[in-house]
Design a protein around this motif. Structure first.
Motif, mmCIF file in Angstrom:
data_model
loop_
_atom_site.group_PDB
_atom_site.id
_atom_site.type_symbol
_atom_site.label_atom_id
_atom_site.label_comp_id
_atom_site.label_asym_id
_atom_site.label_seq_id
_atom_site.Cartn_x
_atom_site.Cartn_y
_atom_site.Cartn_z
ATOM 1 N N CYS A 183 12.678 2.487 -12.057
ATOM 2 C CA CYS A 183 13.159 1.160 -12.479
ATOM 3 C C CYS A 183 14.351 0.724 -11.627
ATOM 4 N N ILE A 184 15.224 1.672 -11.330
ATOM 5 C CA ILE A 184 16.410 1.356 -10.537
ATOM 6 C C ILE A 184 16.024 1.018 -9.104
ATOM 7 N N ASP A 185 15.048 1.752 -8.570
ATOM 8 C CA ASP A 185 14.693 1.632 -7.154
ATOM 9 C C ASP A 185 13.633 0.568 -6.879
ATOM 10 N N ALA A 186 13.017 0.020 -7.920
ATOM 11 C CA ALA A 186 11.904 -0.921 -7.722
ATOM 12 C C ALA A 186 12.332 -2.090 -6.845
ATOM 13 N N ALA A 187 11.534 -2.361 -5.799
ATOM 14 C CA ALA A 187 11.864 -3.432 -4.853
ATOM 15 C C ALA A 187 11.075 -4.707 -5.119
ATOM 16 N N THR A 188 10.078 -4.642 -6.016
ATOM 17 C CA THR A 188 9.287 -5.823 -6.341
ATOM 18 C C THR A 188 9.088 -5.885 -7.853
ATOM 19 N N ILE A 189 8.729 -7.075 -8.351
ATOM 20 C CA ILE A 189 8.477 -7.238 -9.788
ATOM 21 C C ILE A 189 7.316 -6.356 -10.230
ATOM 22 N N GLY A 213 -0.241 3.129 -5.972
ATOM 23 C CA GLY A 213 0.901 3.430 -6.832
ATOM 24 C C GLY A 213 2.094 3.954 -6.057
ATOM 25 N N GLU A 214 1.844 4.857 -5.101
ATOM 26 C CA GLU A 214 2.950 5.412 -4.323
ATOM 27 C C GLU A 214 3.552 4.362 -3.398
ATOM 28 N N ARG A 215 2.715 3.484 -2.847
ATOM 29 C CA ARG A 215 3.244 2.464 -1.943
ATOM 30 C C ARG A 215 4.005 1.371 -2.681
ATOM 31 N N LEU A 216 3.759 1.187 -3.971
ATOM 32 C CA LEU A 216 4.548 0.223 -4.735
ATOM 33 C C LEU A 216 6.031 0.590 -4.697
ATOM 34 N N PHE A 217 6.316 1.892 -4.584
ATOM 35 C CA PHE A 217 7.700 2.345 -4.608
ATOM 36 C C PHE A 217 8.179 2.838 -3.240
ATOM 37 N N ASP A 218 7.283 3.428 -2.474
ATOM 38 C CA ASP A 218 7.680 3.930 -1.153
ATOM 39 C C ASP A 218 7.605 2.853 -0.084
ATOM 40 N N GLY A 219 6.822 1.795 -0.339
ATOM 41 C CA GLY A 219 6.654 0.738 0.646
ATOM 42 C C GLY A 219 5.719 1.160 1.769
ATOM 43 N N ALA A 220 5.491 0.256 2.707
ATOM 44 C CA ALA A 220 4.592 0.510 3.827
ATOM 45 C C ALA A 220 5.101 -0.234 5.057
ATOM 46 N N THR A 221 4.721 0.252 6.224
ATOM 47 C CA THR A 221 5.078 -0.389 7.488
ATOM 48 C C THR A 221 3.810 -0.920 8.151
ATOM 49 N N VAL A 222 3.861 -2.170 8.577
ATOM 50 C CA VAL A 222 2.732 -2.809 9.256
ATOM 51 C C VAL A 222 3.199 -3.265 10.633
ATOM 52 N N ALA A 223 2.487 -2.866 11.672
ATOM 53 C CA ALA A 223 2.829 -3.258 13.044
ATOM 54 C C ALA A 223 1.877 -4.355 13.515
ATOM 55 N N ILE A 224 2.462 -5.438 14.045
ATOM 56 C CA ILE A 224 1.667 -6.510 14.640
ATOM 57 C C ILE A 224 1.603 -6.253 16.137
ATOM 58 N N ILE A 225 0.389 -6.123 16.666
ATOM 59 C CA ILE A 225 0.230 -5.835 18.085
ATOM 60 C C ILE A 225 -0.713 -6.859 18.719
ATOM 61 N N PRO A 227 5.986 -3.533 -1.345
ATOM 62 C CA PRO A 227 7.048 -3.764 -0.362
ATOM 63 C C PRO A 227 6.535 -3.411 1.040
ATOM 64 N N VAL A 228 6.700 -4.333 1.965
ATOM 65 C CA VAL A 228 6.175 -4.126 3.315
ATOM 66 C C VAL A 228 7.269 -4.396 4.331
ATOM 67 N N ARG A 229 7.369 -3.512 5.312
ATOM 68 C CA ARG A 229 8.231 -3.752 6.470
ATOM 69 C C ARG A 229 7.317 -4.136 7.632
ATOM 70 N N LEU A 230 7.407 -5.398 8.039
ATOM 71 C CA LEU A 230 6.543 -5.928 9.087
ATOM 72 C C LEU A 230 7.257 -5.836 10.423
ATOM 73 N N ALA A 231 6.592 -5.268 11.415
ATOM 74 C CA ALA A 231 7.193 -5.068 12.726
ATOM 75 C C ALA A 231 6.499 -5.933 13.765
ATOM 76 N N ASP A 232 7.239 -6.874 14.351
ATOM 77 C CA ASP A 232 6.740 -7.707 15.448
ATOM 78 C C ASP A 232 7.069 -6.978 16.740
ATOM 79 N N THR A 233 6.058 -6.704 17.539
ATOM 80 C CA THR A 233 6.264 -5.873 18.729
ATOM 81 C C THR A 233 6.083 -6.689 20.007
ATOM 82 N N ALA A 234 6.543 -6.114 21.100
ATOM 83 C CA ALA A 234 6.383 -6.746 22.412
ATOM 84 C C ALA A 234 4.907 -6.837 22.779
#
Length: 393
Positions: free
Chosen positions: A87-93, A166-178, A221-228
């Motif tokens: 509950c403390i760490d939740a990054a989204t509703i 379920g795990e990604r709801l709390f751990d988040g994910a990284t997406v790379a745009i290439i 929660p997603v961390r989106l990475a815009d790459t060269a």
């Protein structure tokens, strides 16, 4: 019981005035007698109050100590305690709502039901061991196997299927745009993030480094990475940008490849990616490969389809009962162990000479499920779980 009171220093002078709230056991968070002091705040007064309490014999709480005491005193099970941190760490509703379901005990109730059903089935097997002189028809064991399949194996597998989401709801994910230079990677990042985060230019090679932005897709929660842009270049800085782009893509949870509909040379379908998007469809001169999502980011076309595709790639599935969702690696490992023991016991169920092995395997499965709730000898589990808590809580 609330009392307006003054708190004094060692010399009898008033340090602060506020409410003293007394919670008699078992009606406190920890289940113990508890006193809560509510003062005016401010770091100087707070420090003076704490120093005075330490002089009187109090000590600072260890990480997670209050919640650990609540578990040890039966106020909550271990899964609920982990939900406090969630509950403390939740990054989204969505993550917050899922944590609340577990905090209210819904997940633990499902585990308890599985344990009760397993206890009943083990009892049937042990009854057979206790009365070896009785001839037990094969149909009896067929019925046990069917109950085990319906009541244990299928529910556990359904819970395990929910674990990636379920795990990604709390751990988040990284997406790379290439993709190649100037195909619209930065424009898509801005569209998904809902703000102008990346510089957009018609000049190829504008993005030289990895640019990251945090947002959410379907509550994940997603961390989106815009790459060269991926291309061969004589520019040393751009070469480093391409190297970092490839490294980011290799370590991302998902990769999104973008091509330009007006430039077939950017359609490298041999590239390894999870999602393929064809941008600038309004400029298309020929048919595009079927695997591409048709889009025109400048006009807002296809952006929602890309979001849905990303959510699916990251494990977003329709779950009939989200209170059964597995959100922690520890729970997933315990469920995998329980499932393995249940299935191992099934292999020896129809052999009277090996029924003891069946009973032993199913008892191990019960212990694995109990470990999720903190039942049994789990002191080492408690130490690991509460070491992740913030100070005090």
């Amino acid at each position: 019981m609330a009392t307006l009171t003054s708190w004094l220093d060692a010399g009898g002078d008033i340090l602060d005035q506020g409410l003293s709230l007394y919670f008699p056991a078992p009606y406190s968070y920890t289940g113990e007698h508890t006193v809560e002091l509510q003062g005016h705040g401010g770091p100087v007064i707070l420090r003076a109050l704490l120093d005075r309490l330490y002089q009187l014999g109090c000590k600072p709480a260890e990480p997670g100590e209050f919640t650990r005491r609540a578990v040890e005193n039966g106020k909550m099970d271990l899964a609920q305690a982990e939900a406090v941190a969630a509950c403390i760490d939740a990054a989204t509703i969505r993550a917050g709502k899922q944590a609340q379901r577990q905090l209210q005990g819904a997940f633990g109730q499902h585990i308890e039901l599985l344990m009760q059903q397993l206890t009943s089935l083990v009892a049937h097997v042990e009854a057979s061991l206790d009365f070896p002189e009785e001839e037990i028809p094969a149909l009896y064991f067929d019925q046990l196997a069917e109950k085990m399949q319906q009541q244990l194996i299928m529910p556990i597998r359904a819970m395990l299927d929910s674990a990636p989401l379920g795990e990604r709801l709390f751990d988040g994910a990284t997406v790379a745009i290439i993709g190649a230079p100037n195909v619209g990677k930065s424009s898509l990042l801005n569209a998904l993030a809902g703000r102008e985060r990346a510089i957009v230019s018609d000049i190829p090679g504008t993005t030289r480094d990895v640019l990251e932005v945090d947002f959410e897709i379907h509550g994940i929660p997603v961390r989106l990475a815009d790459t060269a842009g991926l291309r061969i270049s004589d520019d040393l800085i751009e070469q480093e940008g391409v190297r970092r782009a490839e490294l980011t893509a290799a370590h991302a949870d998902a990769t999104l490849f973008i091509a330009d509909a007006s430039r077939p040379e950017t359609w490298d379908c041999a590239i390894d990616a999870d999602i393929f998007m064809m941008n600038k469809m309004d400029l298309a001169h020929s048919n595009i490969p079927e695997r591409f999502i048709a889009a025109s980011v400048a006009d807002g076309v296809g952006v929602e389809e890309v979001k849905d595709a990303l959510a699916t790639t990251l494990g977003d599935i329709e779950i009939a009962d989200e209170s059964m969702m597995v959100t922690r690696e520890r729970h997933r490992q315990n469920l995998l162990e329980a499932l393995s023991c249940v299935e191992a016991g099934m292999h020896t169920l129809h052999s009277e000479e090996k029924l003891e092995i069946t009973a032993m395997q199913w008892r191990h499965a019960w212990s694995a499920l109990g470990g999720i709730l903190g039942i049994g000898d789990v002191e080492h589990i408690l130490d690991r779980v509460f070491s992740e808590f913030c100070i005090g809580k």
